[in-house]
Design a protein around this motif. Structure first.
Motif, mmCIF file in Angstrom:
data_model
loop_
_atom_site.group_PDB
_atom_site.id
_atom_site.type_symbol
_atom_site.label_atom_id
_atom_site.label_comp_id
_atom_site.label_asym_id
_atom_site.label_seq_id
_atom_site.Cartn_x
_atom_site.Cartn_y
_atom_site.Cartn_z
ATOM 1 N N VAL A 1 0.832 -1.205 0.000
ATOM 2 C CA VAL A 1 0.000 0.000 0.000
ATOM 3 C C VAL A 1 0.866 1.255 0.000
ATOM 4 N N VAL A 2 1.899 1.267 0.821
ATOM 5 C CA VAL A 2 2.771 2.446 0.911
ATOM 6 C C VAL A 2 3.465 2.706 -0.424
ATOM 7 N N PHE A 3 3.992 1.669 -1.071
ATOM 8 C CA PHE A 3 4.660 1.866 -2.353
ATOM 9 C C PHE A 3 3.680 2.233 -3.458
ATOM 10 N N SER A 4 2.483 1.746 -3.388
ATOM 11 C CA SER A 4 1.463 2.152 -4.372
ATOM 12 C C SER A 4 1.145 3.637 -4.244
ATOM 13 N N ILE A 5 0.991 4.109 -3.024
ATOM 14 C CA ILE A 5 0.734 5.533 -2.796
ATOM 15 C C ILE A 5 1.930 6.370 -3.233
ATOM 16 N N LEU A 6 3.130 5.909 -2.939
ATOM 17 C CA LEU A 6 4.337 6.616 -3.360
ATOM 18 C C LEU A 6 4.422 6.717 -4.881
ATOM 19 N N ALA A 7 4.152 5.619 -5.576
ATOM 20 C CA ALA A 7 4.176 5.633 -7.041
ATOM 21 C C ALA A 7 3.122 6.581 -7.589
ATOM 22 N N PHE A 8 1.948 6.625 -6.977
ATOM 23 C CA PHE A 8 0.892 7.539 -7.413
ATOM 24 C C PHE A 8 1.349 8.992 -7.316
ATOM 25 N N PHE A 9 1.949 9.376 -6.198
ATOM 26 C CA PHE A 9 2.386 10.752 -6.030
ATOM 27 C C PHE A 9 3.564 11.110 -6.933
ATOM 28 N N ILE A 10 4.440 10.171 -7.204
ATOM 29 C CA ILE A 10 5.545 10.436 -8.134
ATOM 30 C C ILE A 10 5.004 10.695 -9.527
ATOM 31 N N LEU A 11 4.092 9.859 -9.982
ATOM 32 C CA LEU A 11 3.500 10.058 -11.311
ATOM 33 C C LEU A 11 2.689 11.344 -11.370
ATOM 34 N N LEU A 12 1.980 11.664 -10.314
ATOM 35 C CA LEU A 12 1.193 12.884 -10.277
ATOM 36 C C LEU A 12 2.089 14.117 -10.324
ATOM 37 N N SER A 13 3.177 14.108 -9.570
ATOM 38 C CA SER A 13 4.072 15.277 -9.563
ATOM 39 C C SER A 13 4.784 15.437 -10.912
ATOM 40 N N ALA A 14 5.081 14.323 -11.583
ATOM 41 C CA ALA A 14 5.704 14.421 -12.907
ATOM 42 C C ALA A 14 4.738 15.004 -13.918
ATOM 43 N N ALA A 15 3.467 14.713 -13.781
ATOM 44 C CA ALA A 15 2.468 15.231 -14.720
ATOM 45 C C ALA A 15 2.162 16.701 -14.457
ATOM 46 N N LEU A 16 2.324 17.157 -13.232
ATOM 47 C CA LEU A 16 1.981 18.540 -12.900
ATOM 48 C C LEU A 16 3.105 19.534 -13.153
ATOM 49 N N THR A 17 4.333 19.067 -13.289
ATOM 50 C CA THR A 17 5.436 19.998 -13.531
ATOM 51 C C THR A 17 5.452 20.415 -14.991
ATOM 52 N N VAL A 18 5.758 21.664 -15.219
ATOM 53 C CA VAL A 18 5.831 22.197 -16.565
ATOM 54 C C VAL A 18 7.264 22.035 -17.060
ATOM 55 N N PRO A 19 7.463 21.424 -18.234
ATOM 56 C CA PRO A 19 8.833 21.299 -18.738
ATOM 57 C C PRO A 19 9.418 22.674 -19.035
ATOM 58 N N SER A 20 10.711 22.814 -18.784
ATOM 59 C CA SER A 20 11.346 24.102 -19.035
ATOM 60 C C SER A 20 11.377 24.379 -20.529
ATOM 61 N N ARG A 21 11.111 25.618 -20.886
ATOM 62 C CA ARG A 21 11.037 25.985 -22.288
ATOM 63 C C ARG A 21 12.316 26.698 -22.694
ATOM 64 N N ILE A 22 12.655 26.508 -23.942
ATOM 65 C CA ILE A 22 13.802 27.195 -24.517
ATOM 66 C C ILE A 22 13.262 28.428 -25.222
ATOM 67 N N GLY A 23 13.933 29.556 -25.072
ATOM 68 C CA GLY A 23 13.445 30.804 -25.641
ATOM 69 C C GLY A 23 13.663 30.908 -27.139
ATOM 70 N N VAL A 24 13.007 30.060 -27.898
ATOM 71 C CA VAL A 24 13.110 30.109 -29.352
ATOM 72 C C VAL A 24 11.736 30.418 -29.899
ATOM 73 N N ASP A 25 11.620 31.494 -30.647
ATOM 74 C CA ASP A 25 10.363 31.846 -31.285
ATOM 75 C C ASP A 25 10.310 31.179 -32.648
ATOM 76 N N LEU A 26 9.386 30.249 -32.797
ATOM 77 C CA LEU A 26 9.252 29.551 -34.058
ATOM 78 C C LEU A 26 8.444 30.395 -35.032
ATOM 79 N N PRO A 27 8.811 30.379 -36.304
ATOM 80 C CA PRO A 27 8.077 31.184 -37.281
ATOM 81 C C PRO A 27 6.689 30.595 -37.535
#
Length: 144
Positions: free
Chosen positions: A23-49
């Motif tokens: 149960v503890v590892f299932s809850i831990l895996a849930f929160f790890i996956l949730l936090s990975a989905a909620l973080t915004v990937p860092s963007r590179i400052g490139v303006d595409l045409p």
């Protein structure tokens, strides 16, 4: 008078933690996956045409003549080449400044067609060129 215990004591009593750990590892895996989905990937400052293509194969660089394009090529080690010759950063900055002063619609184009050039090198060279030429920097791509 001797008192007897109602229940005999067991010397080898044990607690099974397998279910609790599951149960503890299932809850831990849930929160790890949730936090990975909620973080915004860092963007590179490139303006595409913005591509305005009405027909297949039409580019969005209308009005540019070959003399309005300053092409810089990257080799796999990250060295910049102009017309097939290595060029230093200071010389490149001078050449680009002269080119942009002459050409009002001029663009500096970075070409990294070699598949061995790493993305990190391309991004760092783009930022160097943007420091020199501002928003008049483009990257050349090829269809693969």
């Amino acid at each position: 008078m001797k008192l007897r215990k109602k229940y005999p004591t067991s010397a080898n009593a044990e607690i099974n933690l397998t279910a609790l750990l599951d149960v503890v590892f299932s809850i831990l895996a849930f929160f790890i996956l949730l936090s990975a989905a909620l973080t915004v990937p860092s963007r590179i400052g490139v303006d595409l045409p913005i591509s305005d293509r009405n027909t297949k194969g039409e580019s969005n660089s209308e009005g540019l003549k070959p003399e309005d394009v300053f092409v810089i090529t990257l080799d796999p080690s990250g060295q910049m080449l102009k017309d097939g010759k290595f060029i230093s950063s200071s010389q490149l900055a001078q050449d680009i400044s002269r080119f942009l002063a002459i050409s009002s619609k001029g663009m500096v184009v970075l070409s990294a067609d070699d598949s061995n050039v790493s993305y990190q090198i391309v991004i760092s060279r783009l930022s160097e060129l943007r420091a020199i030429a501002g928003n008049r920097v483009a990257i050349a791509t090829s269809r693969s």
